[in-house]
Design a protein around this motif. Sequence first.
Motif, PDB file in Angstrom:
ATOM      1  N   MET A   1     -13.385  58.993  61.624  1.00  0.00           N
ATOM      2  CA  MET A   1     -13.525  59.411  60.259  1.00  0.00           C
ATOM      3  C   MET A   1     -14.193  58.317  59.353  1.00  0.00           C
ATOM      4  SD  MET A   1     -10.202  60.949  58.117  1.00  0.00           S
ATOM      5  CE  MET A   1      -9.651  61.680  59.764  1.00  0.00           C
ATOM      6  N   LYS A   2     -15.133  58.936  58.426  1.00  0.00           N
ATOM      7  CA  LYS A   2     -15.823  57.977  57.694  1.00  0.00           C
ATOM      8  C   LYS A   2     -14.738  57.741  56.320  1.00  0.00           C
ATOM      9  CE  LYS A   2     -19.196  57.726  60.123  1.00  0.00           C
ATOM     10  NZ  LYS A   2     -20.423  58.407  59.716  1.00  0.00           N
ATOM     11  N   GLY A   3     -15.178  56.856  55.417  1.00  0.00           N
ATOM     12  CA  GLY A   3     -14.485  56.457  54.273  1.00  0.00           C
ATOM     13  C   GLY A   3     -15.500  56.377  52.860  1.00  0.00           C
ATOM     14  N   VAL A   4     -15.369  56.775  51.778  1.00  0.00           N
ATOM     15  CA  VAL A   4     -16.353  56.930  50.926  1.00  0.00           C
ATOM     16  C   VAL A   4     -15.515  56.645  49.352  1.00  0.00           C
ATOM     17  CG1 VAL A   4     -17.955  58.250  49.294  1.00  0.00           C
ATOM     18  CG2 VAL A   4     -17.945  58.542  51.791  1.00  0.00           C
ATOM     19  N   VAL A   5     -15.877  55.213  48.921  1.00  0.00           N
ATOM     20  CA  VAL A   5     -15.388  55.002  47.751  1.00  0.00           C
ATOM     21  C   VAL A   5     -16.291  55.269  46.639  1.00  0.00           C
ATOM     22  CG1 VAL A   5     -14.594  52.859  46.240  1.00  0.00           C
ATOM     23  CG2 VAL A   5     -14.361  52.819  48.736  1.00  0.00           C
TER      24      VAL A   5
END
Length: 242
Positions: A1-5
């Motif tokens: 799973m990727k994370g984006v801020v």
Amino acid sequence: MKGVVLAGGLGTRLLPLTRVTNKHLLPVYNKPMIFYPIQTLVDAGIKDIMIVTGGNNAGDFLRLLGNGEDFGLHQLHYTYQKTEGGIAHALALAEPFVGKDKVVVILGDNFTQSSIKKAVDDFGKQDSGAKIFLKEVSNPQEFGVAVVENGKVKEIIEKPKVPPTNYAVIGIYMYDSDVFNICKTLKPSERGELEITDVNNEYIRRGTMTYEFLEGWWADCGSFEALLRSNILVAKENGIQI
């Protein structure tokens, strides 16, 4: 799973503080604001993270964060939002990074006392769709407000003058990769932005939206009052008596 801020925007509500820096680089107690959402993702087990930023101070993020060594990371990814187009517009820029993976999106001025790891793990088991967090607040008219019936979110209303509930949709969202197709269908709102509420309502229409209530405190640093409150909350968490 990727994370984006998501850490773009001009932060006009925090002028003159944001005249010389990006809002997300302002201090909250003893760390820059942007540190908190990154740490939330890392603590949830997400190590593949992109920062979406913009404006005249975008290079400061690279100088501050580097490849993420402060968070035990070996690499951070960056992309640039040329114009202010809303949360959904900023998220769409991360499509090449996310690909076919699921993604956890967190606004750079939002952070929470609680871990989101269980929710992230649960979403990982969800076949498709989206997941949001709700939080009871005293000023729901300032947020997207969720209408919940029979254990399901029926609708999200953006900044209603007369809120039907006090369940605010906070700035942490989880999506499957179809979110980027949804973003491409959106039309700008009255304020000229692609609204994340429209994205969430599409998942609700499809019947694939799940939700959880967030435990503990939650901070949104969009105003002077909220920024002050956030500093006090984090200071108390660190044992400082105020």
